[in-house]
Design a protein around this motif. Structure first.
Motif, PDB file in Angstrom:
ATOM      1  N   ILE A 146       0.836  -1.203   0.000  1.00 15.03           N
ATOM      2  CA  ILE A 146       0.000   0.000   0.000  1.00 15.03           C
ATOM      3  C   ILE A 146       0.872   1.254   0.000  1.00 15.03           C
ATOM      4  O   ILE A 146       0.605   2.208  -0.743  1.00 15.03           O
ATOM      5  N   ALA A 147       1.927   1.260   0.817  1.00 16.39           N
ATOM      6  CA  ALA A 147       2.839   2.405   0.840  1.00 16.39           C
ATOM      7  C   ALA A 147       3.533   2.590  -0.502  1.00 16.39           C
ATOM      8  O   ALA A 147       3.744   3.724  -0.956  1.00 16.39           O
ATOM      9  N   LEU A 148       3.869   1.512  -1.157  1.00 21.43           N
ATOM     10  CA  LEU A 148       4.499   1.570  -2.477  1.00 21.43           C
ATOM     11  C   LEU A 148       3.549   2.180  -3.503  1.00 21.43           C
ATOM     12  O   LEU A 148       3.955   3.006  -4.326  1.00 21.43           O
ATOM     13  N   LEU A 179      11.164   1.043  -0.612  1.00 24.74           N
ATOM     14  CA  LEU A 179       9.997   0.239  -0.255  1.00 24.74           C
ATOM     15  C   LEU A 179       9.931  -1.046  -1.078  1.00 24.74           C
ATOM     16  O   LEU A 179       9.596  -2.111  -0.553  1.00 24.74           O
ATOM     17  N   ALA A 180      10.270  -0.963  -2.355  1.00 25.95           N
ATOM     18  CA  ALA A 180      10.260  -2.151  -3.209  1.00 25.95           C
ATOM     19  C   ALA A 180      11.327  -3.145  -2.763  1.00 25.95           C
ATOM     20  O   ALA A 180      11.091  -4.366  -2.751  1.00 25.95           O
ATOM     21  N   ALA A 181      12.499  -2.657  -2.391  1.00 24.70           N
ATOM     22  CA  ALA A 181      13.559  -3.548  -1.912  1.00 24.70           C
ATOM     23  C   ALA A 181      13.145  -4.228  -0.608  1.00 24.70           C
ATOM     24  O   ALA A 181      13.384  -5.430  -0.421  1.00 24.70           O
ATOM     25  N   LEU A 182      12.511  -3.484   0.287  1.00 26.86           N
ATOM     26  CA  LEU A 182      12.014  -4.080   1.528  1.00 26.86           C
ATOM     27  C   LEU A 182      10.945  -5.134   1.251  1.00 26.86           C
ATOM     28  O   LEU A 182      10.926  -6.199   1.873  1.00 26.86           O
ATOM     29  N   PHE A 227       1.779   7.054  -6.820  1.00 24.12           N
ATOM     30  CA  PHE A 227       0.861   8.108  -7.235  1.00 24.12           C
ATOM     31  C   PHE A 227       1.290   9.482  -6.740  1.00 24.12           C
ATOM     32  O   PHE A 227       1.014  10.490  -7.390  1.00 24.12           O
ATOM     33  N   THR A 228       1.995   9.550  -5.619  1.00 24.62           N
ATOM     34  CA  THR A 228       2.542  10.823  -5.150  1.00 24.62           C
ATOM     35  C   THR A 228       3.590  11.333  -6.132  1.00 24.62           C
ATOM     36  O   THR A 228       3.601  12.520  -6.489  1.00 24.62           O
ATOM     37  N   ASN A 246      12.984  12.344  -4.792  1.00 27.29           N
ATOM     38  CA  ASN A 246      12.807  11.821  -3.431  1.00 27.29           C
ATOM     39  C   ASN A 246      11.731  10.744  -3.396  1.00 27.29           C
ATOM     40  O   ASN A 246      11.874   9.731  -2.694  1.00 27.29           O
ATOM     41  N   ALA A 247      10.648  10.950  -4.131  1.00 30.23           N
ATOM     42  CA  ALA A 247       9.587   9.941  -4.179  1.00 30.23           C
ATOM     43  C   ALA A 247      10.091   8.663  -4.851  1.00 30.23           C
ATOM     44  O   ALA A 247       9.717   7.559  -4.452  1.00 30.23           O
TER      45      ALA A 247
END
Length: 89
Positions: free
Chosen positions: A12-14, A50-53, A19-20, A42-43
């Motif tokens: 969800i954060a990804l 986030l994708a790596a995590l 979209f941000t 930065n985004a």
């Protein structure tokens, strides 16, 4: 169970980060600013982290056995798979 919750939250954060970044990109192009925006970079950085995590948690879950596949095409080959320890060279 906690692993699945964390994976869903990361996904969800990804998506929010995606979209941000898109909104930053559209705002910069609408303003006529063709330079690379710092907000967009930065985004992108946040999205890559986030994708790596997310990928590392998926690998962790699969290798520890907390995540698995219940797909029907996996079940029919279960009896034909020979574990690596039993294979002879």
């Amino acid at each position: 169970m906690w692993l699945k919750v964390v994976i869903v939250l990361l996904f969800i954060a990804l998506t929010i980060s995606l979209f941000t970044s898109l909104s930053f990109l559209i705002k910069d192009q609408a303003a006529g600013n063709n330079d690379n925006s710092r907000k967009t970079w930065n985004a992108l950085t946040v999205r890559v982290v986030l994708a790596a995590l997310l990928v590392s948690l998926l690998f962790y879950g699969i290798f520890t056995g907390q995540l698995g596949s219940n797909a029907p095409w996996d079940a029919r080959y279960k009896d034909k798979i020979i574990p690596a320890a039993e294979q002879t060279p």
